[in-house]
Design a protein around this motif. Structure first.
Motif, PDB file in Angstrom:
ATOM      1  N   LEU A  57      -5.807  -8.417   9.519  1.00  0.00           N
ATOM      2  CA  LEU A  57      -7.209  -7.938   8.636  1.00  0.00           C
ATOM      3  C   LEU A  57      -7.908  -7.067   9.791  1.00  0.00           C
ATOM      4  O   LEU A  57      -8.054  -6.050   8.321  1.00  0.00           O
ATOM      5  N   LEU A  58      -7.559  -7.171  10.659  1.00  0.00           N
ATOM      6  CA  LEU A  58      -8.820  -6.191  11.296  1.00  0.00           C
ATOM      7  C   LEU A  58      -9.113  -4.925  11.626  1.00  0.00           C
ATOM      8  O   LEU A  58      -9.383  -4.032  11.308  1.00  0.00           O
ATOM      9  N   ALA A  59      -6.892  -4.853  11.537  1.00  0.00           N
ATOM     10  CA  ALA A  59      -7.003  -3.331  12.130  1.00  0.00           C
ATOM     11  C   ALA A  59      -6.905  -2.811  10.266  1.00  0.00           C
ATOM     12  O   ALA A  59      -6.504  -1.319  10.216  1.00  0.00           O
ATOM     13  N   ASP A  60      -6.371  -3.597   9.129  1.00  0.00           N
ATOM     14  CA  ASP A  60      -6.518  -3.096   8.317  1.00  0.00           C
ATOM     15  C   ASP A  60      -7.367  -2.334   7.569  1.00  0.00           C
ATOM     16  O   ASP A  60      -8.258  -1.113   7.216  1.00  0.00           O
ATOM     17  N   GLN A  61      -8.986  -3.259   7.627  1.00  0.00           N
ATOM     18  CA  GLN A  61     -10.122  -2.824   7.497  1.00  0.00           C
ATOM     19  C   GLN A  61     -11.166  -1.783   8.856  1.00  0.00           C
ATOM     20  O   GLN A  61     -11.421  -0.848   7.516  1.00  0.00           O
ATOM     21  N   ALA A  93      -5.168  -1.881  19.087  1.00  0.00           N
ATOM     22  CA  ALA A  93      -4.505  -1.248  19.058  1.00  0.00           C
ATOM     23  C   ALA A  93      -3.232  -0.978  17.999  1.00  0.00           C
ATOM     24  O   ALA A  93      -2.120  -0.202  18.485  1.00  0.00           O
ATOM     25  N   ARG A  94      -2.986  -1.663  16.689  1.00  0.00           N
ATOM     26  CA  ARG A  94      -2.795  -0.793  15.716  1.00  0.00           C
ATOM     27  C   ARG A  94      -2.785  -0.043  14.941  1.00  0.00           C
ATOM     28  O   ARG A  94      -2.353   0.417  14.239  1.00  0.00           O
ATOM     29  N   VAL A  95      -4.291   0.267  14.927  1.00  0.00           N
ATOM     30  CA  VAL A  95      -4.844   1.473  14.405  1.00  0.00           C
ATOM     31  C   VAL A  95      -3.262   2.949  14.560  1.00  0.00           C
ATOM     32  O   VAL A  95      -3.457   3.142  16.244  1.00  0.00           O
ATOM     33  N   LYS A  96      -3.445   4.127  13.780  1.00  0.00           N
ATOM     34  CA  LYS A  96      -2.115   5.248  14.238  1.00  0.00           C
ATOM     35  C   LYS A  96      -3.320   5.881  14.619  1.00  0.00           C
ATOM     36  O   LYS A  96      -4.610   5.776  14.264  1.00  0.00           O
ATOM     37  N   ASP A  97      -2.323   6.688  15.617  1.00  0.00           N
ATOM     38  CA  ASP A  97      -2.773   8.209  16.118  1.00  0.00           C
ATOM     39  C   ASP A  97      -4.413   7.859  16.922  1.00  0.00           C
ATOM     40  O   ASP A  97      -4.915   8.497  16.542  1.00  0.00           O
ATOM     41  N   ALA A  98      -4.241   6.974  17.768  1.00  0.00           N
ATOM     42  CA  ALA A  98      -5.575   6.049  18.479  1.00  0.00           C
ATOM     43  C   ALA A  98      -5.736   6.814  19.383  1.00  0.00           C
ATOM     44  O   ALA A  98      -3.697   6.894  20.110  1.00  0.00           O
TER      45      ALA A  98
END
Length: 176
Positions: A57-61, A93-98
């Motif tokens: 949920l956090l990564a999606d937001q 860590a799930r956020v893309k291209d970070a």
């Protein structure tokens, strides 16, 4: 900190994300402190939300806000401890291209040590930049929010700060 008084302050759009299974708008004191400091500085509070301690949920937001061109930075509070429910670093860590900003967590713990001593080792405060958006993860205590804003973000999110600051890098964050 050296402020270039000849330069005009540039406000940025900041979203605040409180990570908690128990907080509500009525008792989100750390979110309130952070929102007040953001707006008192002259920045724009672009969004504010409370999300449960759930990495997906956090990564999606966070992804939704990263993809919103109206948001320049995200500051989260909570979920950076060591317990099983503390999943903010895992969500980041799930956020893309970070890309990691390791100095943020290091400096936060150094500043926090002055307030809470060796207990600061229990903090996993961290920061990343993803597709032009800064994301800073602070612990959920009122003291930690104050340490993070007053000791780091207040200066680094001020384009007049010298010798350098995060704001002046924003136009170049998407470079390849």
């Amino acid at each position: 900190m050296a402020i270039d008084e000849a330069k005009e302050f540039t406000p940025i759009n900041i979203a605040i994300l409180t990570v908690s299974d128990t907080r509500t708008q009525a008792d989100d004191t750390s979110g309130d402190i952070l929102a007040a400091r953001v707006t008192d500085k002259g920045h724009i509070l672009a969004a504010r939300m409370i999300v449960k301690d759930d990495a997906a949920l956090l990564a999606d937001q966070i992804e939704a806000w990263v993809n919103d061109p109206q948001i320049d930075a995200i500051i989260s509070t909570g979920g950076t401890g060591l317990t099983g429910r503390d999943v903010t670093p895992e969500a980041l860590a799930r956020v893309k291209d970070a890309r990691d900003i390791p100095g943020f967590g290091e400096l936060f713990r150094w500043l926090s040590y002055k307030s809470i001593g060796t207990s600061t080792v229990q903090s996993r405060a961290c920061a990343i930049v993803a597709r032009g958006t800064y994301i800073f993860a602070l612990p959920g205590s009122n003291g930690a929010v104050k340490d993070g804003w007053d000791g780091i973000l207040n200066e680094q999110l001020d384009n007049r700060n010298r010798p350098c600051n995060f704001v002046e890098l924003m136009p170049r964050l998407r470079e390849k």
